[in-house]
Scaffold this motif. Structure first.
Motif, PDB file in Angstrom:
ATOM      1  N   LEU A 136      22.909   0.929  22.136  1.00 64.58           N
ATOM      2  CA  LEU A 136      22.833   2.071  23.059  1.00 64.58           C
ATOM      3  C   LEU A 136      22.686   3.405  22.336  1.00 64.58           C
ATOM      4  O   LEU A 136      21.824   4.208  22.681  1.00 64.58           O
ATOM      5  N   CYS A 137      23.514   3.660  21.341  1.00 60.94           N
ATOM      6  CA  CYS A 137      23.474   4.994  20.713  1.00 60.94           C
ATOM      7  C   CYS A 137      22.805   4.977  19.343  1.00 60.94           C
ATOM      8  O   CYS A 137      22.517   6.033  18.787  1.00 60.94           O
ATOM      9  N   GLY A 138      22.589   3.784  18.777  1.00 62.13           N
ATOM     10  CA  GLY A 138      21.893   3.679  17.499  1.00 62.13           C
ATOM     11  C   GLY A 138      22.754   3.937  16.285  1.00 62.13           C
ATOM     12  O   GLY A 138      22.290   3.807  15.151  1.00 62.13           O
ATOM     13  N   ARG A 139      24.027   4.293  16.491  1.00 62.44           N
ATOM     14  CA  ARG A 139      24.883   4.545  15.327  1.00 62.44           C
ATOM     15  C   ARG A 139      25.264   3.229  14.661  1.00 62.44           C
ATOM     16  O   ARG A 139      25.374   2.199  15.319  1.00 62.44           O
ATOM     17  N   SER A 140      25.483   3.299  13.378  1.00 62.41           N
ATOM     18  CA  SER A 140      25.831   2.094  12.624  1.00 62.41           C
ATOM     19  C   SER A 140      27.261   1.660  12.976  1.00 62.41           C
ATOM     20  O   SER A 140      28.202   2.444  12.843  1.00 62.41           O
ATOM     21  N   ARG A 141      27.396   0.419  13.417  1.00 63.78           N
ATOM     22  CA  ARG A 141      28.707  -0.074  13.833  1.00 63.78           C
ATOM     23  C   ARG A 141      28.884  -1.508  13.383  1.00 63.78           C
ATOM     24  O   ARG A 141      27.921  -2.219  13.110  1.00 63.78           O
ATOM     25  N   LYS A 142      30.141  -1.953  13.373  1.00 66.52           N
ATOM     26  CA  LYS A 142      30.427  -3.352  13.075  1.00 66.52           C
ATOM     27  C   LYS A 142      31.336  -3.896  14.176  1.00 66.52           C
ATOM     28  O   LYS A 142      32.296  -3.233  14.553  1.00 66.52           O
ATOM     29  N   TYR A 143      31.044  -5.044  14.706  1.00 65.15           N
ATOM     30  CA  TYR A 143      31.771  -5.746  15.781  1.00 65.15           C
ATOM     31  C   TYR A 143      31.475  -5.166  17.174  1.00 65.15           C
ATOM     32  O   TYR A 143      31.167  -5.890  18.101  1.00 65.15           O
ATOM     33  N   TYR A 144      31.672  -3.831  17.323  1.00 66.44           N
ATOM     34  CA  TYR A 144      31.435  -3.197  18.622  1.00 66.44           C
ATOM     35  C   TYR A 144      31.249  -1.698  18.396  1.00 66.44           C
ATOM     36  O   TYR A 144      31.594  -1.178  17.324  1.00 66.44           O
ATOM     37  N   CYS A 145      30.704  -1.040  19.436  1.00 70.74           N
ATOM     38  CA  CYS A 145      30.604   0.417  19.332  1.00 70.74           C
ATOM     39  C   CYS A 145      31.772   1.031  20.084  1.00 70.74           C
ATOM     40  O   CYS A 145      31.944   0.792  21.285  1.00 70.74           O
ATOM     41  N   TYR A 146      32.566   1.822  19.371  1.00 68.01           N
ATOM     42  CA  TYR A 146      33.761   2.396  19.981  1.00 68.01           C
ATOM     43  C   TYR A 146      33.446   3.652  20.794  1.00 68.01           C
ATOM     44  O   TYR A 146      34.336   4.241  21.393  1.00 68.01           O
ATOM     45  N   ASP A 147      32.166   4.046  20.840  1.00 69.39           N
ATOM     46  CA  ASP A 147      31.769   5.129  21.738  1.00 69.39           C
ATOM     47  C   ASP A 147      31.130   4.582  23.012  1.00 69.39           C
ATOM     48  O   ASP A 147      31.338   5.122  24.092  1.00 69.39           O
ATOM     49  N   CYS A 148      30.321   3.523  22.877  1.00 67.54           N
ATOM     50  CA  CYS A 148      29.592   2.974  24.032  1.00 67.54           C
ATOM     51  C   CYS A 148      30.280   1.751  24.635  1.00 67.54           C
ATOM     52  O   CYS A 148      29.904   1.302  25.714  1.00 67.54           O
ATOM     53  N   TYR A 149      31.260   1.201  23.927  1.00 69.34           N
ATOM     54  CA  TYR A 149      31.996   0.019  24.398  1.00 69.34           C
ATOM     55  C   TYR A 149      31.075  -1.174  24.639  1.00 69.34           C
ATOM     56  O   TYR A 149      31.131  -1.832  25.678  1.00 69.34           O
ATOM     57  N   VAL A 150      30.186  -1.419  23.693  1.00 69.22           N
ATOM     58  CA  VAL A 150      29.348  -2.619  23.745  1.00 69.22           C
ATOM     59  C   VAL A 150      29.481  -3.362  22.414  1.00 69.22           C
ATOM     60  O   VAL A 150      29.829  -2.774  21.388  1.00 69.22           O
TER      61      VAL A 150
END
Ligand SMILES: [Zn+2]
Length: 270
Positions: A36-50
């Protein structure tokens, strides 16, 4: 099951008795961009909750007995907060708001988890909703329990948040003594729980007082990420200690028995 919370989260071996799904899918996850936001994440995105880097069917979904709202202080760093665990694991039951952007709650159907003078225990809450509050001279406006609100902030921020107009007239409920296993040390008290621990303890205690069925681990997967991260951190600490032990053996014996060995490792002496 109306006694104290079973200390299954005692911090020596905190999660061994819980029914938590396999972490194998997490071990295979690579850091990647959030869809959704394109930021680098691991496991889940803590801003988009996906979820990021793993498909939904590999991660547990936990059905909850009530709706949960989490009101987050804007200065509570999302990456460190455990609120996202609840939203990811129970997406249909959990809503996260950023304080002060939150609904005006119906005090006949909503409680706030906040310990203060006069707050109800979970047992009293259940009795109050059932209308069987015999011990309670306390009369509450509660007619049913539809929603439970948690505050995600530091302890000092929470004092200001709970007197906001949208929260101040809600019946407050406090959890029984439960000891946090949170691995960061910012908390003022070991009883000040990480948000996901508080949600877990609440629904478990609520089950104990409201269901005729004995608790059988139905909500343990709320701690899926929390327990995993705890284990990763503990593993790293153990590894570091092991490494230090390995570097240090000559120092313990020091000078008298093995002087030549001690001299080989002068930098490890303390
Ligand atoms: Zn995102």
């Amino acid at each position: 099951m109306s006694g104290k919370l079973k200390p299954s989260l005692d911090c020596k071996n905190p999660f061994q008795d819980l029914k938590i799904a396999s972490w194998d899918p997490l071990r295979r996850v690579q850091r990647s961009p959030c869809p959704l936001c394109g930021r680098s994440r691991k496991y889940y995105c803590y801003d988009c909750y996906v979820l990021v880097g793993v498909t939904r069917e590999l991660i547990p979904t936990v059905a909850l007995p009530v709706k949960i709202d989490i009101v987050k202080h804007k200065e509570e760093a999302s990456g460190k907060s455990t609120s996202a665990h609840a939203k990811i694991l129970s997406p249909d039951w959990v809503t996260i708001y950023q304080y002060p952007d939150m609904p005006k709650y119906d005090k006949t159907k909503t409680v706030l988890i906040y310990p203060k003078e006069g707050s109800l225990t979970v047992e009293e809450l259940v009795a109050s909703v059932k209308g069987s509050s015999s011990s309670s001279a306390r009369s509450t406006p509660l007619k049913e329990l539809e929603r439970v609100v948690f505050i995600d902030s530091t302890w000092s921020q929470s004092r200001g948040m709970c007197i906001h107009d949208n929260l101040s007239d809600l019946v407050c409920v406090q959890l029984k003594d439960a000891v946090t296993c949170f691995w960061r040390t910012q908390w003022e008290s070991k009883h000040y729980l990480a948000t996901i621990e508080a949600v877990y303890y609440f629904v478990k205690e609520y089950h104990d007082h409201s269901s005729t069925q004995a608790y059988d681990g139905e909500y343990d997967n709320l701690l899926y990420y929390f327990a995993y991260q705890y284990n990763v951190v503990q593993g790293a600490i153990s590894q570091r200690e092991e490494n230090m032990q390995r570097k240090r053996p000559a120092v313990e014996d020091t000078t008298e028995d093995k002087p030549s060995q001690a001299r080989k490792h002068p930098k490890t002496a303390q």
